[in-house]
Design a protein around this motif. Structure first.
Motif, PDB file in Angstrom:
ATOM      1  N   TRP A  27       9.520 -10.058  -0.283  1.00 31.83           N
ATOM      2  CA  TRP A  27      10.205  -9.533  -1.483  1.00 31.83           C
ATOM      3  C   TRP A  27       9.494 -10.007  -2.751  1.00 31.83           C
ATOM      4  CZ3 TRP A  27      12.891 -12.776  -4.978  1.00 31.83           C
ATOM      5  CH2 TRP A  27      13.683 -12.114  -5.916  1.00 31.83           C
ATOM      6  N   GLN A  28       9.061 -11.260  -2.740  1.00 31.58           N
ATOM      7  CA  GLN A  28       8.438 -11.806  -3.940  1.00 31.58           C
ATOM      8  C   GLN A  28       6.990 -11.324  -4.113  1.00 31.58           C
ATOM      9  OE1 GLN A  28       7.802 -16.055  -4.280  1.00 31.58           O
ATOM     10  NE2 GLN A  28       8.801 -16.060  -6.277  1.00 31.58           N
ATOM     11  N   ALA A  29       6.253 -11.251  -2.998  1.00 32.98           N
ATOM     12  CA  ALA A  29       4.816 -10.960  -3.099  1.00 32.98           C
ATOM     13  C   ALA A  29       4.510  -9.468  -3.144  1.00 32.98           C
ATOM     14  CB  ALA A  29       4.078 -11.607  -1.926  1.00 32.98           C
ATOM     15  N   LEU A  30       5.522  -8.657  -2.874  1.00 31.73           N
ATOM     16  CA  LEU A  30       5.291  -7.214  -2.789  1.00 31.73           C
ATOM     17  C   LEU A  30       4.765  -6.641  -4.112  1.00 31.73           C
ATOM     18  CD1 LEU A  30       5.542  -5.170  -0.585  1.00 31.73           C
ATOM     19  CD2 LEU A  30       7.854  -4.655  -1.328  1.00 31.73           C
ATOM     20  N   ALA A  31       5.266  -7.171  -5.213  1.00 29.96           N
ATOM     21  CA  ALA A  31       4.828  -6.676  -6.521  1.00 29.96           C
ATOM     22  C   ALA A  31       3.320  -6.839  -6.660  1.00 29.96           C
ATOM     23  CB  ALA A  31       5.529  -7.456  -7.616  1.00 29.96           C
ATOM     24  N   TYR A  32       2.847  -7.993  -6.225  1.00 29.01           N
ATOM     25  CA  TYR A  32       1.428  -8.326  -6.365  1.00 29.01           C
ATOM     26  C   TYR A  32       0.553  -7.356  -5.576  1.00 29.01           C
ATOM     27  CZ  TYR A  32      -2.715 -11.302  -6.130  1.00 29.01           C
ATOM     28  OH  TYR A  32      -3.978 -11.798  -6.210  1.00 29.01           O
ATOM     29  N   THR A  33       0.916  -7.150  -4.314  1.00 29.52           N
ATOM     30  CA  THR A  33       0.079  -6.269  -3.480  1.00 29.52           C
ATOM     31  C   THR A  33       0.210  -4.819  -3.934  1.00 29.52           C
ATOM     32  OG1 THR A  33       1.856  -6.212  -1.847  1.00 29.52           O
ATOM     33  CG2 THR A  33       0.057  -7.738  -1.428  1.00 29.52           C
ATOM     34  N   THR A  34       1.382  -4.453  -4.417  1.00 28.43           N
ATOM     35  CA  THR A  34       1.566  -3.073  -4.890  1.00 28.43           C
ATOM     36  C   THR A  34       0.695  -2.805  -6.120  1.00 28.43           C
ATOM     37  OG1 THR A  34       3.841  -3.157  -4.114  1.00 28.43           O
ATOM     38  CG2 THR A  34       3.294  -1.373  -5.612  1.00 28.43           C
ATOM     39  N   ILE A  35       0.746  -3.727  -7.061  1.00 29.26           N
ATOM     40  CA  ILE A  35      -0.028  -3.529  -8.304  1.00 29.26           C
ATOM     41  C   ILE A  35      -1.524  -3.493  -7.993  1.00 29.26           C
ATOM     42  CG2 ILE A  35      -0.625  -4.567 -10.550  1.00 29.26           C
ATOM     43  CD1 ILE A  35       2.212  -3.756 -10.714  1.00 29.26           C
ATOM     44  N   LEU A  36      -1.980  -4.414  -7.147  1.00 29.40           N
ATOM     45  CA  LEU A  36      -3.406  -4.439  -6.801  1.00 29.40           C
ATOM     46  C   LEU A  36      -3.806  -3.149  -6.085  1.00 29.40           C
ATOM     47  CD1 LEU A  36      -4.403  -8.023  -5.583  1.00 29.40           C
ATOM     48  CD2 LEU A  36      -5.125  -6.837  -7.643  1.00 29.40           C
ATOM     49  N   SER A  37      -2.969  -2.731  -5.153  1.00 30.33           N
ATOM     50  CA  SER A  37      -3.276  -1.508  -4.398  1.00 30.33           C
ATOM     51  C   SER A  37      -3.285  -0.306  -5.330  1.00 30.33           C
ATOM     52  CB  SER A  37      -2.243  -1.272  -3.299  1.00 30.33           C
ATOM     53  OG  SER A  37      -2.204  -2.371  -2.439  1.00 30.33           O
ATOM     54  N   LEU A  38      -2.316  -0.266  -6.250  1.00 31.31           N
ATOM     55  CA  LEU A  38      -2.247   0.860  -7.190  1.00 31.31           C
ATOM     56  C   LEU A  38      -3.508   0.904  -8.053  1.00 31.31           C
ATOM     57  CD1 LEU A  38      -0.421   3.137  -8.182  1.00 31.31           C
ATOM     58  CD2 LEU A  38       0.568   1.552  -9.815  1.00 31.31           C
ATOM     59  N   GLY A  39      -3.922  -0.261  -8.512  1.00 33.51           N
ATOM     60  CA  GLY A  39      -5.151  -0.330  -9.319  1.00 33.51           C
ATOM     61  C   GLY A  39      -6.342   0.189  -8.535  1.00 33.51           C
ATOM     62  N   MET A  85       0.835  -1.202   0.000  1.00 35.13           N
ATOM     63  CA  MET A  85       0.000   0.000   0.000  1.00 35.13           C
ATOM     64  C   MET A  85       0.874   1.258   0.000  1.00 35.13           C
ATOM     65  SD  MET A  85      -2.965   1.297  -0.062  1.00 35.13           S
ATOM     66  CE  MET A  85      -3.988  -0.133   0.181  1.00 35.13           C
ATOM     67  N   PHE A  86       1.939   1.214   0.804  1.00 38.52           N
ATOM     68  CA  PHE A  86       2.848   2.351   0.898  1.00 38.52           C
ATOM     69  C   PHE A  86       3.478   2.644  -0.477  1.00 38.52           C
ATOM     70  CE2 PHE A  86       7.213   3.907   1.735  1.00 38.52           C
ATOM     71  CZ  PHE A  86       6.895   5.112   2.344  1.00 38.52           C
ATOM     72  N   LEU A  87       3.969   1.590  -1.122  1.00 43.95           N
ATOM     73  CA  LEU A  87       4.584   1.763  -2.441  1.00 43.95           C
ATOM     74  C   LEU A  87       3.549   2.239  -3.466  1.00 43.95           C
ATOM     75  CD1 LEU A  87       6.954  -1.341  -2.677  1.00 43.95           C
ATOM     76  CD2 LEU A  87       7.607   1.045  -2.506  1.00 43.95           C
ATOM     77  N   ALA A  88       2.344   1.703  -3.354  1.00 44.50           N
ATOM     78  CA  ALA A  88       1.298   2.096  -4.297  1.00 44.50           C
ATOM     79  C   ALA A  88       0.952   3.574  -4.122  1.00 44.50           C
ATOM     80  CB  ALA A  88       0.060   1.234  -4.083  1.00 44.50           C
ATOM     81  N   LEU A  89       0.913   4.042  -2.878  1.00 43.47           N
ATOM     82  CA  LEU A  89       0.629   5.466  -2.627  1.00 43.47           C
ATOM     83  C   LEU A  89       1.719   6.334  -3.243  1.00 43.47           C
ATOM     84  CD1 LEU A  89      -0.645   5.260   1.063  1.00 43.47           C
ATOM     85  CD2 LEU A  89      -1.957   6.098  -0.893  1.00 43.47           C
ATOM     86  N   LEU A  90       2.965   5.883  -3.131  1.00 47.88           N
ATOM     87  CA  LEU A  90       4.070   6.647  -3.737  1.00 47.88           C
ATOM     88  C   LEU A  90       3.926   6.678  -5.258  1.00 47.88           C
ATOM     89  CD1 LEU A  90       7.255   5.467  -1.766  1.00 47.88           C
ATOM     90  CD2 LEU A  90       6.102   7.672  -1.630  1.00 47.88           C
TER      91      LEU A  90
END
Lengths: 443, 311
Positions: free
Chosen positions: B184-196, B106-111
């Motif tokens: 490290w591996q799953a972060l991409a998934y949660t970031t992309i979903l959160s960004l969407g 979520m933090f990365l997606a907000l950025l």
């Protein structure tokens, strides 16, 4: 000639060539034999892999039969073979097996009874009775054909142990602080996962007098003798006498010895195949030298270090006042229940049991051959193999007859790692818990 | 009688109003026909194996023959410390993984949602771990923390000399490595979903909130979070299921060790069912894990549904 007839002619020639090729292949083909081994013929890395490649070629030349090898990783081949049989899945015609699993196989009904085949074979009288015993089920049925025997002892650097390797655990602990202070780990060994039990822990427990298996194949690990042995093991770690990498999965535990950082190494007869290159504590590197006598072409590092007097061999550590113990394991061939080509399987095993084939495999694998005629070959009269034979005769003990061998190894090694990593854990309680869990699964 | 007649009349009226011409009924079947292949695939590939696993869990296999033994496998399972420890490790691993991946994602997606420069490049970089195979990723992390030559372990030893044992051979440390690798591996998934999800939040609403004096935290907790809550819950559900079923990454990083410090219930399933060949017991583990996954799914879906009803 018209264009059309030209095309027709070319097509006929093509068909003739294809049919001719097929008929040549058919003419040479004597059928296929499906084999499972722990050796990789498709991507050979070590001598045993290369042995299999050669054997497949030799067998095809001799019989016209094509051997299709399925490579199964060494610590899974026995259980995966059992899984294949129990599930009625893809069962090989013949398979490599480890004799220490014989109780497990017998309990599960995984293998075909080979008693009649073995006792009527031309090589039966030449076969080492002790090795054959390793393939014999509690009922007396012979379930596999042993090809080599291997055991475990010690390689040590003469620079670290100039007065020889200690015989007992007490002597070892007395000497270890000085060695550690000099910057070397006194010992390295496989300290985690199932094979740690075979290589180091079980022989040590046995030397302390611990009985680890009951009459019905149940675990009896929780006893004072086991506790005494494991107090020694724990002392190795609390005093930093053994590197922490010994607890990592895989084979990283070899590195401290290969780099000359550890003074001693709990080795199998086959370890010389893998320990290359070697750097002695003196800094001398053993890598590119001609093969030493008594070793195969890949064993230049250990053989050369031995010839240079840097590397020495010794029996395993024993309990104070006890006898050193070393687990004797046999490599073997077996025919799984449900094999679709039993005759072909027996023919293949028979082929492997000629004196020369037995020598070839034993040299490639790094173990003593089970045929006495093969063991008498000059290759096995070198100092190394004489030492191996002597340790086997004086310290050898059979594998414990746990009914689910791999499960026992897993649970016992896990309990020992818990004892090591938690210095406050009660050793008896840990062993009791592991023992109870194992016995829960016995029918 | 009058009441009965009245009821009958209403009933007739309703029946007439519910009358559907045959041609319409036929056309209503068309969507079902389109769905049929998917339903069949689901039945064959998902439902049948699940039902078969339940059946196998009540048997003991010998030479391809399944002998019925009732619930003996389940009784044994819940007396087995390896399995109970596996459940505990799954809870620790899964709980930590969810918290870290969701918060960090979520933090990365907000950025990234602030439309900073090179957002696309950052997303590509973030996505690389997700597309790596578990075995490759696990082996990489194993080497990074290898006690003898691991780069990160060397750095840790130099920076924190009071850490006596390498992380890899320490029970808590090895769990930390496994969690780190999984995050490290799953972060991409949660970031992309959160960004969407963040990009579905109407800009006007945020602007009017700002004009009304809402600060950054108030905008996030009072406006953004309630809007993206359904996506967030689905994300948590999927990460939970992934954590419960995770085998490849853990197995290739630590093999479940040292001891059974990182042996989750799924790793125990792998060992029991496949390495030990105890199909019945392994199937019982899979049924228990299926049950846990179903409970979590119903729980999260009911949360989403409750929110929709409230809205």
């Amino acid at each position: 000639m018209s264009k059309r007839s030209g095309v027709m002619g070319a097509a006929i020639v093509l068909i003739a060539v294809v049919l001719g090729s097929v008929s040549v292949v058919w003419g040479q083909d004597g059928g296929t034999l499906r084999v499972w081994t722990k050796f990789n013929a498709d991507n050979p890395q070590v001598t045993s892999d290369r042995w299999l490649v050669q054997t497949i070629e030799d067998y095809r030349a001799a019989t016209g039969i094509t051997v299709e090898n399925t490579y199964v990783v060494y610590n899974e081949i026995n259980t995966r073979l059992n899984v294949a049989v129990q599930s009625g899945g893809d069962i090989p015609d013949v398979s490599y097996v480890d004799s220490q699993n014989i109780g497990f196989y017998y309990n599960q009904g995984t293998l075909t009874d080979l008693t009649e085949f073995v006792t009527s074979a031309s090589w039966y009288d030449d076969l080492d009775p002790a090795a054959l015993q390793a393939c014999t089920a509690p009922s007396g049925e012979i379930l596999c054909v042993p090809t080599t025997t291997t055991n475990f002892f010690t390689y040590y650097w003469a620079d670290v142990y100039p007065n020889g390797y200690p015989a007992t655990t007490d002597e070892f602990l007395a000497l270890a602080p000085e060695i550690r202070a000099a910057g070397h780990y006194p010992i390295t060994f496989k300290g985690a996962e199932g094979s740690s039990v075979e290589r180091f822990y079980y022989p040590l427990l046995a030397s302390y007098g611990a009985e680890v298996v009951g009459e019905n194949g149940e675990a009896t690990w929780a006893n004072p003798e086991s506790v005494a042995a494991l107090e020694f093991v724990r002392a190795l770690y609390t005093n930093d006498f053994a590197p922490q990498v010994t607890l990592a999965p895989g084979f990283d535990f070899e590195e401290p010895f290969k780099q000359g950082e550890a003074g001693a190494f709990v080795a199998g007869t086959f370890s010389y195949v893998y320990l290359t290159p070697l750097v002695a504590p003196s800094g001398e590197r053993f890598e590119e030298a001609p093969p030493a006598e008594g070793f195969d072409a890949n064993a230049i590092a250990v053989g050369d270090a031995f010839d240079a007097g840097e590397l020495q061999f010794a029996p395993p550590l024993s309990a104070p006042g006890g006898q050193p113990r070393s687990m004797v394991l046999a490599t073997a061939w077996a025919v799984p229940y449900g094999s679709e080509n039993v005759d072909g399987a027996l023919q293949f095993i028979d082929f492997q049991m000629s004196t020369q084939a037995n020598i070839d495999f034993a040299v490639a694998y790094g173990a003593l051959p089970t045929l006495r005629s093969a063991a008498a070959d000059p290759l096995f009269t070198s100092a190394y193999w004489q030492a191996v034979a002597e340790y086997q005769a004086s310290s050898g003990i059979p594998a414990p007859a746990w009914t689910n061998y791999d499960e026992a190894l897993r649970l016992l090694s896990t309990a020992i790692v818990n004892i090591i990593t938690d210095p406050n854990a009660d050793i008896m309680a840990q062993l009791q818990a592991a023992q109870d869990e194992y016995n829960l699964g016995i029918e | 009688m009058a009441t009965a007649a009245g009821t009958s009349s209403i009933s007739n009226t309703l029946t007439q109003s519910q009358y559907v011409p045959p041609s319409y009924r036929r056309s209503a079947l068309i969507p079902l026909a389109f769905l049929l292949p998917t339903i069949l695939v689901l039945l064959v590939m998902q439902v049948y194996p699940a039902v078969y696993a339940i059946f196998i869990s009540t048997t003991r296999l010998r030479r391809g023959v399944a002998e019925p033994i009732g619930f003996a496998n389940y009784e044994r399972l819940f007396q087995t410390p390896s399995f109970l420890d596996g459940l505990k490790n799954t809870a620790i691993y899964g709980g930590t993984l969810i918290v870290l991946t969701v918060i960090l994602g979520m933090f990365l997606a907000l950025l990234l949602n602030r439309r900073i420069k090179f957002t696309g490049s950052y997303l590509v970089l973030l996505f690389i771990p997700w597309v790596l195979s578990d075995v490759v990723a696990g082996t990489m992390w194993r080497w990074l923390f290898q006690p003898n030559y691991g780069i990160l372990q060397d750095w840790l030893t130099a920076t924190f000399p009071y850490l006596q044992n390498p992380l890899f051979t320490d029970p808590t440390g090895s769990m930390a490595i496994v969690i780190l690798a999984s995050v490290w591996q799953a972060l991409a998934y949660t970031t992309i979903l959160s960004l969407g999800a963040l990009q579905t939040v109407p800009h006007e609403v945020l602007e009017s909130a700002s004009l009304d004096g809402a600060n950054r935290f108030q905008r996030f907790f009072r406006i953004i979070l309630p809007i993206i809550r359904p996506t967030l819950l689905i994300m948590i559900l999927l990460v939970s299921i992934r954590a419960i079923n995770s085998v490849g990454l853990i197995y290739s990083t630590t093999g479940g060790g040292p001891g059974r410090a990182t042996q989750t219930a799924s790793i125990y399933l792998l060992i029991t069912g496949w390495r030990q060949g105890e199909f019945g017991l392994g199937a019982a583990v899979s049924v228990v894990l299926l049950g846990v996954n179903l409970v979590l799914t119903f729980f999260y879906i009911s949360l989403v549904g409750r929110k929709r009803e409230a809205a």
